[in-house]
Structure formats: C-alpha cells, structure tokens
Write an enzyme that holds these catalytic residues in place. Structure first.
Site, PDB file in Angstrom:
ATOM      1  N   SER A  72       0.831  -1.202   0.000  1.00 55.85           N
ATOM      2  CA  SER A  72       0.000   0.000   0.000  1.00 55.85           C
ATOM      3  C   SER A  72       0.871   1.259   0.000  1.00 55.85           C
ATOM      4  O   SER A  72       1.632   1.476  -0.933  1.00 55.85           O
ATOM      5  CB  SER A  72      -0.957  -0.043   1.195  1.00 55.85           C
ATOM      6  OG  SER A  72      -1.958   0.928   1.084  1.00 55.85           O
TER       7      SER A  72
ATOM      8  N   ASP B 201     -10.205  -3.733  -4.737  1.00 55.27           N
ATOM      9  CA  ASP B 201      -9.368  -2.728  -4.081  1.00 55.27           C
ATOM     10  C   ASP B 201      -9.486  -1.404  -4.825  1.00 55.27           C
ATOM     11  O   ASP B 201      -9.293  -1.355  -6.046  1.00 55.27           O
ATOM     12  CB  ASP B 201      -7.906  -3.213  -4.099  1.00 55.27           C
ATOM     13  CG  ASP B 201      -6.939  -2.254  -3.418  1.00 55.27           C
ATOM     14  OD1 ASP B 201      -7.362  -1.193  -2.939  1.00 55.27           O
ATOM     15  OD2 ASP B 201      -5.738  -2.592  -3.367  1.00 55.27           O
TER      16      ASP B 201
ATOM     17  N   HIS C 178      -7.991  -5.064  -0.512  1.00 61.75           N
ATOM     18  CA  HIS C 178      -6.797  -4.358  -0.065  1.00 61.75           C
ATOM     19  C   HIS C 178      -6.430  -4.835   1.348  1.00 61.75           C
ATOM     20  O   HIS C 178      -7.288  -5.021   2.191  1.00 61.75           O
ATOM     21  CB  HIS C 178      -7.074  -2.856  -0.047  1.00 61.75           C
ATOM     22  CG  HIS C 178      -5.871  -2.012   0.199  1.00 61.75           C
ATOM     23  ND1 HIS C 178      -5.066  -1.570  -0.818  1.00 61.75           N
ATOM     24  CD2 HIS C 178      -5.332  -1.532   1.343  1.00 61.75           C
ATOM     25  CE1 HIS C 178      -4.077  -0.840  -0.321  1.00 61.75           C
ATOM     26  NE2 HIS C 178      -4.214  -0.807   0.998  1.00 61.75           N
TER      27      HIS C 178
END
Length: 365
Positions: free
Chosen positions: A198, A293, A323
C-alpha cells in the site's frame, strides 16, 4: 476489574474470530450472506466474512477522527487476529541513523540462513499515517521464512506530524543504509531489494526510482503489494470498490490529506511515481493487486507503464481479494493461500533478476 477486562477482551474476541472462520463452509456462507460480484469478479468467502464481522463490530474503516485513534484501531485489529509468531525466524532490533534522527527497524532472518544472501528493505503500509513494525511483523516473518531472505523492516516517520516528504526521506535513507552496510547485514549491495504494501509499496517504488536516477546502486527488485502510485487521479476502481471493502474512498482521501496537505505536491514523482517522466532502466518489478481494491487500477497502470518502458514486470491480480489481504494470513484459508503463491513468485523473481557482484563466487544464490 475494568483493567483486567481490557486485557482479557482481545483474547476473547480473537478466539471468537478464529471459531467463526473454523465453521463449516455452509455456515460461514450463511453468516457472510449472498456472494458479492462486481466487475466480473466474485469476492472470496473468507474476505466477505471478515468484512461482515468488521461491520458488525463497527470497525469497518481504517481512518478515524484522529490519527491516534486510527493507529490504535490498526494495532487492535492486529491483536484480534491472534497471531502466534511464526517459528523458525530470528529477529533483531536495529537503529538506522538518518539526517533527521534514528529510525527503529527490525531484521528478520530464517533461522537456517547463515550465509550471505538477498535482503529486502521493507516499508509498511498504512496510508503514511498508521502502521508500524508490530502491525507488519507477521508479514515480514512470513516473507523472510518462505522466501528464504533477510528482511529489514523500517519504522519511518508518520504524518500528519511528519508530512511529505518525511516518509520518503526516511525510506531512501534506510535504503542507503542497507547498501552501505550490506556485508554487516548479511548481503551484498547488488542483492538489496525494496518492497512494501500500500503506502509502503508507494515508498518502495519511489525509492527505486530515485535510487536509479541518483546513481545509487539500483535495487535488485521492487516488490509492490497493492501500491498507491498516483495521488492525482481517481480511477474507475475507486468508484467500484470505494465503499465497504476494507479500504474506502473516505480512507484514501483522509490519508492523502494528512500526508499531502499541500495539494500541489501530489504530482511530485516522489509520491505519484506513475507520473515520472521516464521509467526506463528501473529495477524489475513484481506488482501485486487485489480485485476488490480501490487502488487496483493505479497499481496495474504502473505495471503497464514499467512494461512499456522495457522494465521486466510480473503483474498479478488476486481477483477475489481486498486491499490489505497480506496482513490477514493468520486467518488462514484464501488469505494464506494467496501469500504462499506470492512468496513463490517473489522467490523466483529474486533469483531471476539477481544483480551480479564483483565476488559472485562467494555469495550463494
């Protein structure tokens, strides 16, 4: 008594979560509800069940009314997974000197790995605002153990106390440290990779770009796990998956506002690495995305941009996951299955793209 209850509650809740995921599949489907299908994809039952439990508990977003509460929420979620540290991994605490002060870090090594080998400098996710060494301890242990490498996890400064470019500066300094101290860390300058999930994937990609352009030893590989790579554009995946799927549109904006309060800075390639003028000559990349996501499309756009620039890329979408799935290994099931596939590909990618060193014959592959 209240203090004792506070100490016991996470263990009780963790046991309840493990019990629910151990139920027969028909019962888990009954709790989760009808299958969720979007954009030609079906959400994995394990992911849907987790999201349902989060909604029932009222913890269905990563942002909060303050950074402190958001950080505590992530730490609490980590504890609820009830992780027992993976055996077979040696962990050492370390301090990394930087121009802005020392950074806490950890080195993870498979117990049986005693010879020099690959090292990955890993940057944790959390929107540049939350997350720390502990929230990503399980993932780093798993990567080290099953990829057979050393992992240097870096506790960079967080926003809003330290907005952009503080996190980038820290991560670049940590990469320089790993290269400069490669032998002491059990590796060689040509065997140092970067990786992250991320926001950590954003930092890894940005460090790879800057190191290459600045004439530093180029990372051996960039491992980008559902990375954020463009803070300027709202793509289709944010419209499709921006609500109720762990990372929300509100979360994405909340994190960006704290790390990048100056909107004019959001096109800076140190954060929006997708917008860099030139991607040629960058390290080979393994880019992982999740089907459900909000960041899916920008991660895949970056993989495509690298490929167009002639950079070797492996791009893998896990179409049924959300995610943050790499931090959910302890639940098992589909999450752990995906991680095992991921480390298999990562191991092969590291071996394929290993940078030769001057004393190659002394360093095992």
């Amino acid at each position: 008594m209240s203090k004792a209850l506070e100490l016991v509650q996470p263990f009780v809740e963790s046991a309840a979560v493990r019990g629910i995921f151990a139920l027969p599949r028909p019962l888990r489907r009954l709790i989760a509800g009808s299958p969720v299908r979007l954009d030609g994809q079906e959400l994995a039952l394990d992911a849907q069940l987790l999201l349902k439990l989060q909604r029932l508990s009222g913890q269905d977003r990563l942002s909060a009314s303050s950074p402190e509460l958001a950080r505590e929420g992530m730490r609490r979620s980590t504890k609820l997974l009830g992780r027992t540290p993976l055996p077979g991994v040696v962990v050492a605490e370390r301090r990394i000197p930087t121009p802005d002060g020392p950074l806490a870090a950890r080195v993870y090594r498979p117990r049986e790995l005693t010879e020099p080998g690959e090292l990955m400098v890993f940057f944790h996710g959390g929107g540049w605002v939350i997350g720390d060494l502990d929230t990503h301890d399980d993932l780093c242990r798993f990567l080290a153990l099953h990829t057979g490498i050393r992992v240097l996890s870096v506790d960079y400064r967080l926003a809003p106390e330290h907005p952009f470019p503080a996190a980038f500066d820290d991560c670049l300094a940590a990469y320089r440290y790993a290269v400069d101290n490669a032998r002491e860390l059990g590796t060689e300058p040509g065997l140092v990779s970067v990786g992250g999930d991320s926001a950590g994937g954003n930092l890894a990609a940005s460090v790879a770009l800057h190191a290459t352009r600045a004439g530093l030893p180029r990372p051996n590989l960039q491992f980008l796990l559902y990375p954020a790579v463009d803070a300027t554009t709202r793509r289709r995946s944010r419209e499709l998956f921006g609500n109720g799927l762990l990372l929300t549109e509100e979360d994405v904006n909340w994190f960006a506002d704290r790390y990048l309060p100056d909107v004019d800075q959001r096109a800076d390639p140190r954060v929006s690495v997708l917008l860099a003028d030139d991607h040629s000559g960058l390290p080979p990349a393994y880019v992982v995305t999740a089907g459900f996501d909000p960041l899916r499309d920008e991660g895949e756009a970056y993989a495509q941009r690298l490929a167009e620039a002639g950079v070797p890329v492996v791009s893998r979408r896990f179409p049924d996951l959300v995610h943050g799935f790499a931090n959910l290994r302890a639940i098992g099931g589909r999450f752990q299955e995906a991680l095992f596939e991921m480390v298999g590909t990562l191991r092969a990618s590291l071996a394929l793209h290993r940078t030769p060193t001057s004393d190659e014959d002394t360093v095992p592959g």
